[in-house]
Design an enzyme around this catalytic site. Structure first.
Site, short mmCIF file in Angstrom:
data_model
loop_
_atom_site.label_atom_id
_atom_site.label_comp_id
_atom_site.label_asym_id
_atom_site.label_seq_id
_atom_site.Cartn_x
_atom_site.Cartn_y
_atom_site.Cartn_z
N GLN A 1 16.99 -13.73 -7.57
CA GLN A 1 17.61 -12.80 -8.52
C GLN A 1 18.68 -13.93 -9.24
O GLN A 1 19.52 -14.78 -8.54
CB GLN A 1 18.46 -11.70 -7.87
CG GLN A 1 19.22 -10.92 -8.99
CD GLN A 1 19.82 -9.57 -8.59
OE1 GLN A 1 20.88 -10.02 -7.84
NE2 GLN A 1 19.50 -8.63 -8.98
N CYS B 1 25.29 -5.68 -11.33
CA CYS B 1 26.44 -5.77 -10.57
C CYS B 1 27.70 -5.61 -11.12
O CYS B 1 28.10 -6.43 -12.42
CB CYS B 1 26.44 -7.34 -9.87
SG CYS B 1 27.67 -7.44 -8.70
N HIS C 1 18.95 0.94 -11.09
CA HIS C 1 19.84 1.78 -10.25
C HIS C 1 20.47 2.75 -11.15
O HIS C 1 20.90 2.76 -11.85
CB HIS C 1 20.87 0.78 -9.92
CG HIS C 1 22.12 1.24 -8.68
ND1 HIS C 1 22.66 0.48 -8.09
CD2 HIS C 1 22.33 2.42 -8.51
CE1 HIS C 1 23.51 1.17 -7.11
NE2 HIS C 1 23.14 2.38 -7.54
N ASN D 1 15.98 2.53 -7.92
CA ASN D 1 16.82 2.14 -6.83
C ASN D 1 18.21 2.79 -6.81
O ASN D 1 18.38 3.51 -7.90
CB ASN D 1 17.21 0.68 -7.21
CG ASN D 1 18.31 0.02 -6.24
OD1 ASN D 1 19.36 -0.36 -6.91
ND2 ASN D 1 18.08 0.10 -5.08
N ARG E 1 20.66 -0.29 0.80
CA ARG E 1 21.71 -0.10 2.08
C ARG E 1 21.11 0.34 3.17
O ARG E 1 21.12 -0.04 4.32
CB ARG E 1 22.92 0.58 1.79
CG ARG E 1 23.92 -0.50 1.19
CD ARG E 1 25.26 0.48 0.45
NE ARG E 1 25.11 1.33 -0.42
CZ ARG E 1 25.87 2.06 -0.78
NH1 ARG E 1 26.98 2.59 0.04
NH2 ARG E 1 25.37 3.11 -1.81
#
Length: 329
Positions: A63, A93, A164, A204, A227
């Site tokens: 990544q 992020c 995400h 995700n 996680r």
């Protein structure tokens, strides 16, 4: 295009090479991802240290964090030459450091620049290039923001999109808060897949385990576990049987640790501290009698100078053999 797949998310400070070797012992099928590495670090830094990995990790993806198309292309080519199986661009992020560097989630506001980076990487490498993003940032409308980014990067040649299913609030929330507070919107990702039926879409965010992953696979092409895979790694033992109909590599966590020992001993012989590896094991026996004693023993003894593999062996003996974490858990 990529095949339907299950993967373990890239996570800063977590998914280093030791973590990935550990995860690989629990699933042959999952695609593993490195922590995000910036283009600057790859181009100017210690590549052997940053990009080195164990051969057992394949399939493993690199990544990247960056926004300059030329730097992304150079870094992607370096990654391909190191043997990585995929290059993934981070557009999700939310940390301040990432925002200040003009990469990560802030790039949701610059879909054309992201597309230029994807196109540059596609010209530079022959392996798949993918993008991991959020559904939007700040006051963006997720219906518009996600669709716009997706269509731009797919047109530029992206082989898959990993979404995400949360917004990132760059103004007002910390990186930690951005992992939990913005509400999950799985339906938005499902709608993206319906709108782009020929594009691999991987979901995700907040997915708790393999059973939940199976439900998502009714709507999308792949699932990325984050996680839950790290904090309770025993969940990965059921990935291959439940998602692919294949036998798990090992039946129980104690078997996984037995297989991990040669790697740990080799790393210790090369000067790696035991804690650098055992820090990834704290959730290995979550919910099993003796798990707390296991964690405490590693915390108290694994950090000591010269700590060896016997520290881990002794910690494992504290876990109740009558209730092993296994694929039947």
């Amino acid at each position: 295009m990529l095949q339907t797949h299950f993967s373990i998310a890239p996570m800063m400070d977590w998914t280093d090479r030791h973590c990935r070797v550990f995860h690989r012992l629990m699933t042959r099928r999952a695609k593993l991802y490195t922590e995000m590495l910036t283009t600057g670090a790859i181009i100017h830094g210690d590549r052997a240290r940053l990009l080195g990995y164990d051969a057992s990790e394949h399939p493993v993806a690199l990544q990247l964090g960056g926004s300059n198309p030329g730097d992304l292309a150079t870094s992607a080519k370096i990654g391909e030459d190191f043997g990585y199986d995929e290059i993934n661009l981070n557009v999700g992020c939310p940390s301040d450091r990432v925002k200040d560097g003009r990469f990560g989630a802030c790039l949701m506001a610059e879909p054309e620049l992201v597309a230029e980076g994807v196109a540059a990487m596609k010209r530079a490498v022959s392996i798949p290039v993918t993008v991991k993003c959020r559904i939007g940032i700040d006051d963006q409308d997720p219906e518009v923001a996600l669709d716009t980014l997706a269509r731009r990067v797919i047109a530029a040649g992206a082989d898959a999109l990993i979404v995400h299913a949360r917004k990132a609030w760059l103004n007002g929330l910390s990186p930690k808060e951005n992992r939990d507070i913005p509400p999950l919107d799985y339906d938005r990702v499902y709608r993206l897949k319906a709108a782009l039926p020929d594009v691999p879409i991987i979901i995700n965010g907040g997915i708790t385990g393999i059973a939940e992953a199976r439900q998502h696979l009714k709507h999308v092409d792949g699932v990325m576990l984050g996680r839950a895979a790290y904090q309770e790694p025993w969940r990965l033992l059921s990935a291959d049987p439940d998602l692919f109909g294949e036998e798990a590599p090992y039946a129980a966590m104690k078997d996984v640790f037995a297989a991990m020992m040669p790697y740990i001993e080799d790393q210790l012989a090369h000067g790696i501290r035991l804690h650098s590896m055992t820090r990834h094991f704290v959730g290995a026996f979550h919910g099993v009698p003796g798990a707390r004693a296991f964690r405490r023993h590693l915390a108290e003894n694994g950090v000591k100078p010269g700590a060896g593999v016997n520290v881990l062996r002794d910690a494992i003996t504290l876990v109740d053999d009558r209730a092993p974490v296994s694929i039947a858990a």
